[in-house]
Scaffold this motif. Structure first.
Motif, PDB file in Angstrom:
ATOM      1  N   UNK A   1       0.843  -1.200   0.000  1.00  0.00           N
ATOM      2  CA  UNK A   1       0.000   0.000   0.000  1.00  0.00           C
ATOM      3  C   UNK A   1       0.874   1.245   0.000  1.00  0.00           C
TER       4      UNK A   1
ATOM      5  N   UNK B   1     -14.611   0.892   0.283  1.00  0.00           N
ATOM      6  CA  UNK B   1     -14.963  -0.123  -0.705  1.00  0.00           C
ATOM      7  C   UNK B   1     -14.062  -1.353  -0.571  1.00  0.00           C
ATOM      8  N   UNK B   2     -12.846  -1.139  -0.057  1.00  0.00           N
ATOM      9  CA  UNK B   2     -11.944  -2.284   0.127  1.00  0.00           C
ATOM     10  C   UNK B   2     -12.321  -3.054   1.386  1.00  0.00           C
ATOM     11  N   UNK B   3     -12.522  -2.333   2.502  1.00  0.00           N
ATOM     12  CA  UNK B   3     -12.784  -3.067   3.742  1.00  0.00           C
ATOM     13  C   UNK B   3     -14.184  -3.681   3.767  1.00  0.00           C
ATOM     14  N   UNK B   4     -15.045  -3.236   2.854  1.00  0.00           N
ATOM     15  CA  UNK B   4     -16.355  -3.881   2.786  1.00  0.00           C
ATOM     16  C   UNK B   4     -16.312  -5.199   2.021  1.00  0.00           C
ATOM     17  N   UNK B   5     -15.202  -5.439   1.338  1.00  0.00           N
ATOM     18  CA  UNK B   5     -15.170  -6.616   0.469  1.00  0.00           C
ATOM     19  C   UNK B   5     -14.051  -7.591   0.791  1.00  0.00           C
ATOM     20  N   UNK B   6     -13.106  -7.194   1.609  1.00  0.00           N
ATOM     21  CA  UNK B   6     -12.021  -8.120   1.888  1.00  0.00           C
ATOM     22  C   UNK B   6     -11.484  -7.879   3.285  1.00  0.00           C
ATOM     23  N   UNK B   7     -10.922  -8.932   3.872  1.00  0.00           N
ATOM     24  CA  UNK B   7     -10.397  -8.773   5.216  1.00  0.00           C
ATOM     25  C   UNK B   7      -8.879  -8.789   5.229  1.00  0.00           C
ATOM     26  N   UNK B   8      -8.302  -7.793   5.850  1.00  0.00           N
ATOM     27  CA  UNK B   8      -6.948  -7.862   6.389  1.00  0.00           C
ATOM     28  C   UNK B   8      -6.986  -6.908   7.563  1.00  0.00           C
TER      29      UNK B   8
ATOM     30  N   UNK C   1      -7.386  -4.067   9.693  1.00  0.00           N
ATOM     31  CA  UNK C   1      -7.756  -2.733   9.220  1.00  0.00           C
ATOM     32  C   UNK C   1      -6.745  -1.664   9.577  1.00  0.00           C
TER      33      UNK C   1
ATOM     34  N   UNK D   1     -17.363   7.424  11.888  1.00  0.00           N
ATOM     35  CA  UNK D   1     -18.637   7.560  12.558  1.00  0.00           C
ATOM     36  C   UNK D   1     -19.110   8.998  12.601  1.00  0.00           C
TER      37      UNK D   1
ATOM     38  N   UNK E   1     -15.963  -4.092  13.945  1.00  0.00           N
ATOM     39  CA  UNK E   1     -17.246  -3.563  13.472  1.00  0.00           C
ATOM     40  C   UNK E   1     -17.099  -2.275  12.675  1.00  0.00           C
TER      41      UNK E   1
ATOM     42  N   UNK F   1     -19.672  -1.779   9.963  1.00  0.00           N
ATOM     43  CA  UNK F   1     -21.010  -1.443  10.470  1.00  0.00           C
ATOM     44  C   UNK F   1     -21.075  -0.004  10.957  1.00  0.00           C
ATOM     45  N   UNK F   2     -19.934   0.512  11.437  1.00  0.00           N
ATOM     46  CA  UNK F   2     -19.899   1.891  11.945  1.00  0.00           C
ATOM     47  C   UNK F   2     -20.129   2.893  10.825  1.00  0.00           C
ATOM     48  N   UNK F   3     -19.550   2.574   9.675  1.00  0.00           N
ATOM     49  CA  UNK F   3     -19.503   3.570   8.605  1.00  0.00           C
ATOM     50  C   UNK F   3     -20.890   3.880   8.048  1.00  0.00           C
TER      51      UNK F   3
END
Lengths: 284, 251
Positions: free
Chosen positions: A40, A118-125, A127, A191, A279, A282-284
Protein backbone atom coordinates in the motif's frame (compact mmCIF):
# COMPACT_ATOMS: atom_id res chain seq x y z
CA UNK A 1 -6.65 -41.02 12.93
CA UNK A 2 -5.83 -41.82 9.37
CA UNK A 3 -6.53 -39.10 6.87
CA UNK A 4 -7.79 -40.40 3.58
CA UNK A 5 -8.37 -36.94 2.15
CA UNK A 6 -6.07 -35.74 -0.59
CA UNK A 7 -4.87 -32.64 1.27
CA UNK A 8 -3.85 -32.39 4.92
CA UNK A 9 -6.16 -30.40 7.15
CA UNK A 10 -4.89 -26.88 7.72
CA UNK A 11 -3.86 -26.30 11.31
CA UNK A 12 -4.84 -22.68 11.85
CA UNK A 13 -8.35 -22.11 13.14
CA UNK A 14 -9.91 -18.67 13.36
CA UNK A 15 -12.74 -18.13 15.80
CA UNK A 16 -15.27 -15.56 14.65
CA UNK A 17 -17.48 -14.40 17.49
CA UNK A 18 -17.34 -10.62 17.32
CA UNK A 19 -15.19 -10.20 20.42
CA UNK A 20 -12.24 -7.79 20.14
CA UNK A 21 -8.77 -9.19 19.63
CA UNK A 22 -5.95 -9.02 22.14
CA UNK A 23 -3.00 -6.68 21.59
CA UNK A 24 -0.74 -9.68 21.13
CA UNK A 25 -2.99 -11.47 18.72
CA UNK A 26 -3.52 -8.34 16.71
CA UNK A 27 0.18 -7.58 16.55
CA UNK A 28 0.73 -11.10 15.31
CA UNK A 29 -1.85 -10.63 12.61
CA UNK A 30 -0.41 -7.25 11.56
CA UNK A 31 2.96 -8.94 11.15
CA UNK A 32 1.53 -11.73 9.04
CA UNK A 33 0.04 -9.14 6.68
CA UNK A 34 3.09 -6.89 6.60
CA UNK A 35 3.30 -7.26 2.84
CA UNK A 36 -0.01 -5.49 2.41
CA UNK A 37 1.39 -2.53 4.35
CA UNK A 38 4.48 -2.44 2.20
CA UNK A 39 2.49 -2.66 -1.01
CA UNK A 40 0.00 0.00 0.00
CA UNK A 41 2.88 2.35 0.80
CA UNK A 42 4.54 1.54 -2.48
CA UNK A 43 1.26 1.97 -4.33
CA UNK A 44 0.62 5.39 -2.82
CA UNK A 45 4.16 6.57 -3.53
CA UNK A 46 3.92 5.36 -7.13
CA UNK A 47 0.54 6.98 -7.62
CA UNK A 48 1.68 10.22 -6.01
CA UNK A 49 4.51 10.74 -8.47
CA UNK A 50 3.25 8.98 -11.58
CA UNK A 51 2.22 11.35 -14.37
CA UNK A 52 4.08 14.22 -12.70
CA UNK A 53 6.66 16.13 -14.71
CA UNK A 54 9.00 16.83 -11.79
CA UNK A 55 8.51 13.39 -10.27
CA UNK A 56 10.54 12.80 -7.13
CA UNK A 57 11.75 16.41 -7.08
CA UNK A 58 8.42 17.21 -5.42
CA UNK A 59 9.73 15.44 -2.32
CA UNK A 60 12.29 18.19 -1.78
CA UNK A 61 10.50 21.05 -3.45
CA UNK A 62 7.55 21.18 -1.06
CA UNK A 63 9.49 21.46 2.23
CA UNK A 64 11.94 23.85 0.57
CA UNK A 65 9.16 26.22 -0.41
CA UNK A 66 7.61 25.91 3.04
CA UNK A 67 10.96 26.80 4.61
CA UNK A 68 11.38 29.79 2.29
CA UNK A 69 7.90 31.15 2.97
CA UNK A 70 8.17 30.54 6.72
CA UNK A 71 11.56 32.27 6.84
CA UNK A 72 10.09 35.20 4.95
CA UNK A 73 7.04 35.49 7.22
CA UNK A 74 8.63 34.89 10.61
CA UNK A 75 12.25 35.88 9.99
CA UNK A 76 11.94 38.79 7.60
CA UNK A 77 8.49 40.23 8.27
CA UNK A 78 8.18 39.47 11.97
CA UNK A 79 11.91 39.75 12.60
CA UNK A 80 12.34 36.64 14.78
CA UNK A 81 15.66 35.05 15.68
CA UNK A 82 17.85 36.86 13.20
CA UNK A 83 20.65 37.17 15.73
CA UNK A 84 21.14 33.46 16.43
CA UNK A 85 24.57 31.90 15.89
CA UNK A 86 23.00 29.05 13.93
CA UNK A 87 22.03 29.89 10.32
CA UNK A 88 18.34 30.82 10.35
CA UNK A 89 17.24 28.43 7.54
CA UNK A 90 18.59 25.49 9.57
CA UNK A 91 16.45 26.48 12.55
CA UNK A 92 13.42 26.76 10.31
CA UNK A 93 14.05 23.42 8.58
CA UNK A 94 14.00 21.71 11.98
CA UNK A 95 10.57 23.24 12.52
CA UNK A 96 8.86 22.98 9.15
CA UNK A 97 9.98 19.46 8.16
CA UNK A 98 8.31 17.85 11.21
CA UNK A 99 5.35 20.20 10.95
CA UNK A 100 4.87 19.43 7.28
CA UNK A 101 4.89 15.70 8.05
CA UNK A 102 2.46 16.05 10.94
CA UNK A 103 0.05 18.30 9.07
CA UNK A 104 -0.12 15.85 6.15
CA UNK A 105 0.00 12.57 8.03
CA UNK A 106 -2.82 13.33 10.46
CA UNK A 107 -5.45 14.13 7.81
CA UNK A 108 -4.17 11.37 5.53
CA UNK A 109 -4.46 8.87 8.35
CA UNK A 110 -7.84 10.23 9.33
CA UNK A 111 -9.30 9.92 5.82
CA UNK A 112 -7.68 6.58 5.05
CA UNK A 113 -10.38 4.21 6.32
CA UNK A 114 -13.23 6.24 4.86
CA UNK A 115 -11.36 6.36 1.56
CA UNK A 116 -10.85 2.60 1.57
CA UNK A 117 -14.38 1.73 2.56
CA UNK A 118 -14.96 -0.12 -0.71
CA UNK A 119 -11.94 -2.28 0.13
CA UNK A 120 -12.78 -3.07 3.74
CA UNK A 121 -16.36 -3.88 2.79
CA UNK A 122 -15.17 -6.62 0.47
CA UNK A 123 -12.02 -8.12 1.89
CA UNK A 124 -10.40 -8.77 5.22
CA UNK A 125 -6.95 -7.86 6.39
CA UNK A 126 -6.14 -6.13 9.68
CA UNK A 127 -7.76 -2.73 9.22
CA UNK A 128 -5.02 -0.89 11.09
CA UNK A 129 -2.83 -1.47 8.05
CA UNK A 130 -4.73 1.19 6.12
CA UNK A 131 -4.09 4.18 8.42
CA UNK A 132 -0.60 2.90 9.21
CA UNK A 133 0.26 2.74 5.51
CA UNK A 134 -1.24 6.19 4.89
CA UNK A 135 0.94 7.71 7.60
CA UNK A 136 3.96 5.70 6.43
CA UNK A 137 3.75 7.25 2.97
CA UNK A 138 4.13 10.69 4.53
CA UNK A 139 6.84 9.34 6.82
CA UNK A 140 8.89 8.37 3.76
CA UNK A 141 8.57 11.94 2.47
CA UNK A 142 9.47 13.20 5.93
CA UNK A 143 12.68 11.18 6.10
CA UNK A 144 13.69 12.14 2.57
CA UNK A 145 13.08 15.82 3.39
CA UNK A 146 15.98 15.73 5.86
CA UNK A 147 18.24 15.55 2.81
CA UNK A 148 17.37 19.22 2.42
CA UNK A 149 18.69 19.87 5.89
CA UNK A 150 21.88 18.00 5.01
CA UNK A 151 22.33 20.07 1.86
CA UNK A 152 21.72 23.24 3.84
CA UNK A 153 24.37 22.19 6.37
CA UNK A 154 26.89 21.76 3.56
CA UNK A 155 25.84 25.09 2.04
CA UNK A 156 26.36 26.95 5.32
CA UNK A 157 29.42 24.89 6.28
CA UNK A 158 27.65 23.82 9.47
CA UNK A 159 28.46 20.64 11.38
CA UNK A 160 25.97 19.15 13.90
CA UNK A 161 27.39 18.05 17.25
CA UNK A 162 27.29 14.73 19.14
CA UNK A 163 23.66 15.37 20.03
CA UNK A 164 22.74 14.15 16.55
CA UNK A 165 22.67 10.57 17.89
CA UNK A 166 19.29 11.45 19.43
CA UNK A 167 17.90 12.61 16.09
CA UNK A 168 16.42 9.20 15.12
CA UNK A 169 14.64 8.96 18.48
CA UNK A 170 12.80 12.24 17.98
CA UNK A 171 11.90 11.21 14.43
CA UNK A 172 10.59 7.90 15.76
CA UNK A 173 8.52 9.64 18.40
CA UNK A 174 6.96 11.89 15.78
CA UNK A 175 6.13 8.91 13.57
CA UNK A 176 4.53 7.10 16.52
CA UNK A 177 2.54 10.22 17.39
CA UNK A 178 1.28 10.63 13.82
CA UNK A 179 0.38 6.94 13.52
CA UNK A 180 -1.54 6.99 16.79
CA UNK A 181 -3.40 10.15 15.83
CA UNK A 182 -4.13 8.66 12.39
CA UNK A 183 -5.46 5.40 13.86
CA UNK A 184 -7.68 7.16 16.35
CA UNK A 185 -9.04 9.76 13.96
CA UNK A 186 -9.61 7.27 11.16
CA UNK A 187 -12.10 5.39 13.34
CA UNK A 188 -13.75 8.51 14.71
CA UNK A 189 -14.01 9.89 11.18
CA UNK A 190 -15.97 6.82 10.03
CA UNK A 191 -18.64 7.56 12.56
CA UNK A 192 -18.53 11.31 13.00
CA UNK A 193 -17.69 13.13 9.83
CA UNK A 194 -17.43 16.22 12.02
CA UNK A 195 -13.73 15.59 12.56
CA UNK A 196 -13.22 15.90 8.82
CA UNK A 197 -14.15 19.56 9.23
CA UNK A 198 -12.51 20.07 12.57
CA UNK A 199 -9.04 18.65 12.03
CA UNK A 200 -7.92 20.72 8.99
CA UNK A 201 -9.12 23.81 10.85
CA UNK A 202 -7.15 22.85 13.97
CA UNK A 203 -4.08 22.24 11.84
CA UNK A 204 -4.31 25.73 10.36
CA UNK A 205 -4.31 27.14 13.87
CA UNK A 206 -1.73 24.60 14.95
CA UNK A 207 0.96 26.02 12.72
CA UNK A 208 0.97 29.22 14.74
CA UNK A 209 1.10 27.54 18.14
CA UNK A 210 3.91 25.24 17.01
CA UNK A 211 7.46 26.57 17.01
CA UNK A 212 7.97 26.04 13.28
CA UNK A 213 8.87 29.57 12.27
CA UNK A 214 10.27 30.59 15.65
CA UNK A 215 11.82 28.90 18.66
CA UNK A 216 10.51 28.11 22.12
CA UNK A 217 12.74 30.89 23.45
CA UNK A 218 10.34 33.43 21.91
CA UNK A 219 7.56 32.28 24.22
CA UNK A 220 7.52 34.00 27.64
CA UNK A 221 8.82 31.69 30.37
CA UNK A 222 5.55 31.57 32.36
CA UNK A 223 3.66 30.18 29.34
CA UNK A 224 6.09 27.35 28.65
CA UNK A 225 4.15 24.68 30.57
CA UNK A 226 0.91 25.46 28.79
CA UNK A 227 2.63 25.81 25.43
CA UNK A 228 4.41 22.47 25.83
CA UNK A 229 1.04 20.68 25.98
CA UNK A 230 1.28 20.73 22.20
CA UNK A 231 3.28 17.50 21.78
CA UNK A 232 5.01 18.88 18.69
CA UNK A 233 6.78 21.49 20.83
CA UNK A 234 8.89 18.90 22.62
CA UNK A 235 9.63 17.05 19.38
CA UNK A 236 10.62 20.11 17.36
CA UNK A 237 12.70 21.64 20.15
CA UNK A 238 14.26 18.22 20.72
CA UNK A 239 15.14 17.96 17.03
CA UNK A 240 16.68 21.44 17.16
CA UNK A 241 18.67 20.48 20.23
CA UNK A 242 19.93 17.29 18.55
CA UNK A 243 20.77 18.81 15.17
CA UNK A 244 21.87 22.34 16.07
CA UNK A 245 24.60 21.66 18.62
CA UNK A 246 22.39 21.78 21.66
CA UNK A 247 21.00 25.17 20.61
CA UNK A 248 19.30 26.72 23.65
CA UNK A 249 20.05 23.82 26.01
CA UNK A 250 18.09 20.58 26.34
CA UNK A 251 14.35 21.35 26.43
CA UNK A 252 13.67 18.91 29.27
CA UNK A 253 10.16 19.94 30.23
CA UNK A 254 8.67 20.03 26.70
CA UNK A 255 10.35 16.74 25.81
CA UNK A 256 8.93 15.00 28.88
CA UNK A 257 5.46 16.46 28.34
CA UNK A 258 5.43 15.44 24.71
CA UNK A 259 6.66 11.93 25.51
CA UNK A 260 3.83 11.57 28.01
CA UNK A 261 1.33 12.92 25.47
CA UNK A 262 2.60 10.59 22.74
CA UNK A 263 2.29 7.63 25.07
CA UNK A 264 -1.19 8.61 26.19
CA UNK A 265 -2.46 9.18 22.65
CA UNK A 266 -0.95 5.87 21.51
CA UNK A 267 -2.66 3.95 24.31
CA UNK A 268 -6.03 5.56 23.69
CA UNK A 269 -5.68 5.06 19.92
CA UNK A 270 -4.63 1.42 20.28
CA UNK A 271 -7.45 0.58 22.65
CA UNK A 272 -10.07 2.38 20.64
CA UNK A 273 -8.93 0.82 17.39
CA UNK A 274 -8.85 -2.71 18.78
CA UNK A 275 -12.30 -2.28 20.30
CA UNK A 276 -13.85 -1.08 17.05
CA UNK A 277 -11.80 -2.91 14.42
CA UNK A 278 -14.24 -5.81 14.00
CA UNK A 279 -17.25 -3.56 13.47
CA UNK A 280 -15.69 -0.79 11.37
CA UNK A 281 -17.84 -1.61 8.36
CA UNK A 282 -21.01 -1.44 10.47
CA UNK A 283 -19.90 1.89 11.94
CA UNK A 284 -19.50 3.57 8.60
CA UNK B 1 -9.93 -35.39 14.56
CA UNK B 2 -12.89 -34.22 12.57
CA UNK B 3 -12.60 -32.81 9.09
CA UNK B 4 -14.95 -29.90 9.61
CA UNK B 5 -13.35 -26.75 8.19
CA UNK B 6 -16.23 -24.34 8.75
CA UNK B 7 -18.32 -24.74 11.85
CA UNK B 8 -21.12 -22.22 12.24
CA UNK B 9 -22.94 -22.27 15.54
CA UNK B 10 -26.14 -20.36 16.25
CA UNK B 11 -24.91 -17.35 14.28
CA UNK B 12 -26.96 -14.16 14.26
CA UNK B 13 -26.61 -10.64 12.94
CA UNK B 14 -28.73 -7.82 14.25
CA UNK B 15 -29.15 -4.38 12.76
CA UNK B 16 -30.87 -1.41 14.30
CA UNK B 17 -33.55 -0.12 12.00
CA UNK B 18 -33.85 3.42 13.27
CA UNK B 19 -31.04 5.90 13.15
CA UNK B 20 -31.77 6.84 16.74
CA UNK B 21 -29.46 4.15 17.96
CA UNK B 22 -26.75 4.98 15.51
CA UNK B 23 -25.89 8.63 16.06
CA UNK B 24 -24.08 10.16 13.13
CA UNK B 25 -22.83 13.49 14.35
CA UNK B 26 -20.83 14.40 17.42
CA UNK B 27 -23.75 16.44 18.69
CA UNK B 28 -26.21 13.57 18.64
CA UNK B 29 -23.58 11.26 20.02
CA UNK B 30 -22.97 13.54 22.99
CA UNK B 31 -26.69 13.92 23.46
CA UNK B 32 -27.15 10.16 23.40
CA UNK B 33 -24.48 9.82 26.06
CA UNK B 34 -26.58 11.94 28.38
CA UNK B 35 -29.79 10.16 27.47
CA UNK B 36 -28.26 6.76 27.91
CA UNK B 37 -27.21 7.62 31.41
CA UNK B 38 -30.83 8.31 32.27
CA UNK B 39 -32.71 5.56 30.49
CA UNK B 40 -30.07 2.80 30.70
CA UNK B 41 -31.47 1.18 27.58
CA UNK B 42 -28.80 1.27 24.90
CA UNK B 43 -30.30 -1.57 22.89
CA UNK B 44 -33.12 -0.94 20.48
CA UNK B 45 -36.41 -2.57 21.31
CA UNK B 46 -37.63 -5.56 19.31
CA UNK B 47 -39.64 -3.64 16.72
CA UNK B 48 -36.68 -1.35 15.98
CA UNK B 49 -34.23 -4.12 15.24
CA UNK B 50 -33.83 -6.45 12.36
CA UNK B 51 -32.14 -9.83 12.37
CA UNK B 52 -30.44 -10.32 9.01
CA UNK B 53 -29.39 -13.74 10.27
CA UNK B 54 -30.75 -15.72 13.17
CA UNK B 55 -29.82 -19.08 14.72
CA UNK B 56 -27.81 -20.21 11.73
CA UNK B 57 -25.89 -23.42 12.28
CA UNK B 58 -24.07 -25.04 9.38
CA UNK B 59 -21.02 -27.16 8.83
CA UNK B 60 -18.71 -27.59 5.89
CA UNK B 61 -16.31 -30.50 5.73
CA UNK B 62 -13.06 -30.56 3.88
CA UNK B 63 -13.56 -30.98 0.14
CA UNK B 64 -17.19 -29.98 0.28
CA UNK B 65 -18.76 -27.12 -1.54
CA UNK B 66 -21.77 -25.61 0.18
CA UNK B 67 -24.10 -23.54 -1.96
CA UNK B 68 -26.33 -20.96 -0.30
CA UNK B 69 -29.60 -20.29 -2.02
CA UNK B 70 -32.42 -17.98 -1.11
CA UNK B 71 -34.20 -14.87 -2.26
CA UNK B 72 -32.75 -11.39 -2.08
CA UNK B 73 -32.40 -10.28 1.52
CA UNK B 74 -32.42 -13.80 2.94
CA UNK B 75 -29.01 -13.28 4.57
CA UNK B 76 -26.72 -15.13 2.16
CA UNK B 77 -24.29 -12.28 1.65
CA UNK B 78 -24.40 -11.35 5.33
CA UNK B 79 -23.33 -14.87 6.19
CA UNK B 80 -20.45 -14.72 3.71
CA UNK B 81 -19.37 -11.36 5.12
CA UNK B 82 -19.28 -12.70 8.65
CA UNK B 83 -17.27 -15.73 7.56
CA UNK B 84 -14.90 -13.39 5.69
CA UNK B 85 -14.50 -11.32 8.90
CA UNK B 86 -15.81 -8.19 7.26
CA UNK B 87 -18.58 -7.71 9.79
CA UNK B 88 -18.84 -9.28 13.26
CA UNK B 89 -21.77 -11.51 14.27
CA UNK B 90 -24.14 -10.22 16.95
CA UNK B 91 -24.49 -13.65 18.48
CA UNK B 92 -23.08 -17.12 18.10
CA UNK B 93 -19.75 -18.07 16.64
CA UNK B 94 -18.06 -19.61 13.67
CA UNK B 95 -14.79 -21.53 13.49
CA UNK B 96 -12.92 -21.36 10.24
CA UNK B 97 -9.98 -23.62 9.66
CA UNK B 98 -7.29 -22.64 7.19
CA UNK B 99 -6.68 -19.73 4.89
CA UNK B 100 -9.75 -18.11 3.39
CA UNK B 101 -9.94 -16.36 0.06
CA UNK B 102 -13.06 -14.23 -0.17
CA UNK B 103 -14.27 -13.37 -3.61
CA UNK B 104 -17.14 -11.13 -2.62
CA UNK B 105 -16.33 -8.84 -5.49
CA UNK B 106 -13.83 -9.15 -8.27
CA UNK B 107 -11.00 -6.66 -8.30
CA UNK B 108 -11.35 -5.28 -4.79
CA UNK B 109 -8.32 -3.15 -4.10
CA UNK B 110 -7.30 -2.82 -7.72
CA UNK B 111 -5.93 0.66 -8.19
CA UNK B 112 -6.63 2.29 -11.57
CA UNK B 113 -3.27 4.08 -11.74
CA UNK B 114 -1.26 0.91 -11.19
CA UNK B 115 -0.28 -1.41 -14.01
CA UNK B 116 -1.67 -4.90 -14.33
CA UNK B 117 1.58 -6.30 -12.99
CA UNK B 118 1.56 -4.04 -9.91
CA UNK B 119 -2.08 -4.82 -9.22
CA UNK B 120 -1.43 -8.55 -9.30
CA UNK B 121 1.00 -8.23 -6.40
CA UNK B 122 -1.12 -5.75 -4.44
CA UNK B 123 -4.30 -7.76 -4.84
CA UNK B 124 -2.52 -11.00 -4.06
CA UNK B 125 -1.22 -9.55 -0.80
CA UNK B 126 -4.68 -8.32 0.15
CA UNK B 127 -6.00 -11.82 -0.38
CA UNK B 128 -3.30 -13.07 2.00
CA UNK B 129 -0.87 -14.49 -0.52
CA UNK B 130 2.82 -13.74 0.07
CA UNK B 131 4.73 -11.99 -2.69
CA UNK B 132 7.03 -14.94 -3.34
CA UNK B 133 4.03 -17.21 -3.94
CA UNK B 134 2.57 -14.70 -6.37
CA UNK B 135 5.91 -14.47 -8.14
CA UNK B 136 5.96 -18.24 -8.51
CA UNK B 137 2.46 -18.28 -9.95
CA UNK B 138 2.83 -15.09 -11.90
CA UNK B 139 2.94 -16.73 -15.32
CA UNK B 140 -0.05 -18.92 -14.51
CA UNK B 141 -2.04 -15.85 -13.42
CA UNK B 142 -1.16 -13.94 -16.57
CA UNK B 143 -1.85 -16.96 -18.75
CA UNK B 144 -5.22 -17.52 -17.18
CA UNK B 145 -6.25 -13.88 -17.61
CA UNK B 146 -5.04 -13.53 -21.17
CA UNK B 147 -3.94 -9.92 -20.74
CA UNK B 148 -0.19 -10.44 -21.11
CA UNK B 149 0.16 -7.74 -23.75
CA UNK B 150 -1.21 -5.10 -21.38
CA UNK B 151 0.64 -6.14 -18.25
CA UNK B 152 2.51 -2.86 -17.99
CA UNK B 153 -0.45 -0.66 -18.83
CA UNK B 154 -2.32 1.04 -15.97
CA UNK B 155 -5.56 -0.86 -15.44
CA UNK B 156 -7.55 2.36 -15.89
CA UNK B 157 -7.00 1.81 -19.62
CA UNK B 158 -8.27 -1.79 -19.50
CA UNK B 159 -11.60 -2.78 -20.94
CA UNK B 160 -13.99 -3.96 -18.26
CA UNK B 161 -13.63 -7.51 -19.52
CA UNK B 162 -9.85 -7.46 -19.23
CA UNK B 163 -10.15 -5.93 -15.78
CA UNK B 164 -12.39 -8.63 -14.33
CA UNK B 165 -10.42 -11.39 -16.04
CA UNK B 166 -7.18 -10.24 -14.48
CA UNK B 167 -8.84 -9.70 -11.11
CA UNK B 168 -10.40 -13.13 -11.14
CA UNK B 169 -7.13 -14.75 -12.18
CA UNK B 170 -5.34 -13.34 -9.14
CA UNK B 171 -8.08 -14.50 -6.82
CA UNK B 172 -8.11 -17.94 -8.40
CA UNK B 173 -4.39 -18.43 -7.81
CA UNK B 174 -3.92 -17.40 -4.19
CA UNK B 175 -4.12 -21.02 -3.07
CA UNK B 176 -6.48 -20.68 -0.12
CA UNK B 177 -7.90 -23.61 1.82
CA UNK B 178 -11.41 -22.22 1.67
CA UNK B 179 -13.03 -20.24 -1.11
CA UNK B 180 -15.89 -17.88 -0.32
CA UNK B 181 -17.56 -16.84 -3.52
CA UNK B 182 -20.45 -14.43 -3.95
CA UNK B 183 -21.91 -14.51 -7.46
CA UNK B 184 -18.59 -13.67 -9.02
CA UNK B 185 -18.20 -16.69 -11.24
CA UNK B 186 -20.27 -14.95 -13.86
CA UNK B 187 -17.49 -12.68 -15.09
CA UNK B 188 -16.09 -12.25 -18.55
CA UNK B 189 -17.37 -13.87 -21.71
CA UNK B 190 -18.68 -17.41 -22.05
CA UNK B 191 -15.26 -18.84 -22.72
CA UNK B 192 -13.76 -17.24 -19.64
CA UNK B 193 -16.70 -18.34 -17.48
CA UNK B 194 -16.08 -21.89 -18.62
CA UNK B 195 -12.46 -21.49 -17.58
CA UNK B 196 -13.46 -20.17 -14.15
CA UNK B 197 -15.88 -23.02 -13.60
CA UNK B 198 -13.39 -25.70 -14.45
CA UNK B 199 -10.82 -23.96 -12.29
CA UNK B 200 -13.10 -23.96 -9.25
CA UNK B 201 -13.92 -27.59 -10.04
CA UNK B 202 -10.23 -28.58 -10.00
CA UNK B 203 -9.65 -26.61 -6.83
CA UNK B 204 -12.45 -28.48 -5.09
CA UNK B 205 -11.23 -31.80 -6.41
CA UNK B 206 -7.85 -31.15 -4.82
CA UNK B 207 -9.42 -31.14 -1.37
CA UNK B 208 -10.21 -27.45 -0.93
CA UNK B 209 -13.57 -26.35 0.40
CA UNK B 210 -15.91 -23.63 -0.67
CA UNK B 211 -19.06 -21.71 0.16
CA UNK B 212 -20.77 -20.17 -2.83
CA UNK B 213 -23.77 -17.94 -3.23
CA UNK B 214 -25.47 -18.16 -6.56
CA UNK B 215 -28.84 -17.81 -8.19
CA UNK B 216 -27.70 -20.03 -11.02
CA UNK B 217 -29.12 -23.47 -10.19
CA UNK B 218 -27.32 -25.19 -13.04
CA UNK B 219 -24.02 -23.90 -11.73
CA UNK B 220 -24.88 -25.08 -8.24
CA UNK B 221 -25.68 -28.58 -9.50
CA UNK B 222 -22.33 -28.58 -11.22
CA UNK B 223 -20.17 -27.38 -8.32
CA UNK B 224 -21.89 -27.87 -5.02
CA UNK B 225 -21.98 -30.96 -2.88
CA UNK B 226 -24.43 -29.49 -0.37
CA UNK B 227 -27.12 -26.85 -0.46
CA UNK B 228 -28.47 -24.64 2.30
CA UNK B 229 -31.66 -22.72 1.71
CA UNK B 230 -31.89 -19.50 3.67
CA UNK B 231 -35.19 -17.75 4.26
CA UNK B 232 -35.52 -14.53 6.21
CA UNK B 233 -32.18 -15.06 7.88
CA UNK B 234 -32.80 -18.63 8.99
CA UNK B 235 -31.72 -21.94 7.56
CA UNK B 236 -34.88 -23.35 6.09
CA UNK B 237 -33.47 -26.57 4.70
CA UNK B 238 -30.05 -28.06 4.26
CA UNK B 239 -28.76 -31.24 2.69
CA UNK B 240 -26.69 -32.85 -0.04
CA UNK B 241 -27.30 -31.47 -3.50
CA UNK B 242 -29.06 -34.70 -4.53
CA UNK B 243 -31.46 -34.56 -1.57
CA UNK B 244 -33.98 -32.33 -3.29
CA UNK B 245 -33.38 -29.07 -1.40
CA UNK B 246 -32.79 -27.31 -4.69
CA UNK B 247 -36.01 -28.67 -6.15
CA UNK B 248 -37.95 -27.47 -3.10
CA UNK B 249 -36.34 -24.07 -3.38
CA UNK B 250 -36.99 -23.63 -7.08
CA UNK B 251 -40.54 -24.99 -6.83
Amino acid sequence: MTDSRPAALPARTVLIDGSPQTWRGYWHELCSFHEVTRMLVRRDLIVRFRQTYFGLAWLLFKPLMLMAVTSFAFGFLAGFDRSHAVPYPLIIFCGVIPWYFFSNAVPDGMNSLAGHLHVIQKTYFPRAIIPIAAVAVDAVEFLVAWLLFAFACIWFGYLPGWQIVFFPLFCLQLMVLCTAAGLLLSVVNLRFRDVGNLVPFLLTIGFFVTPGGYTLARIPEQWHSLYALNPLVGIIEGLRWSLLNGMDGFPLKPVLVSLAATLAISLVAGRHFLASEASLVDLA
Amino acid sequence: MSDIVIDIEDLGKRYALSRRHRPDSLKSWLRSLVRQARTTSPHPSADEEFWALKNVSLQVRQGECLALVGRNGSGKSTLLKILSRIIPPSQGRARVRGRVASLLEVGTGFHPELTGRENIYLNGAMLGCPERDIRRRFDAIVDFSGVERFLDTPVKHYSSGMYVRLAYSVAAHVDADILIIDEVLAVGDGEFQQKCLSHVGTTLASGKSAIVVSHDLALIRLLASHVAWLREGRVCEVGPVESGVLECYSA
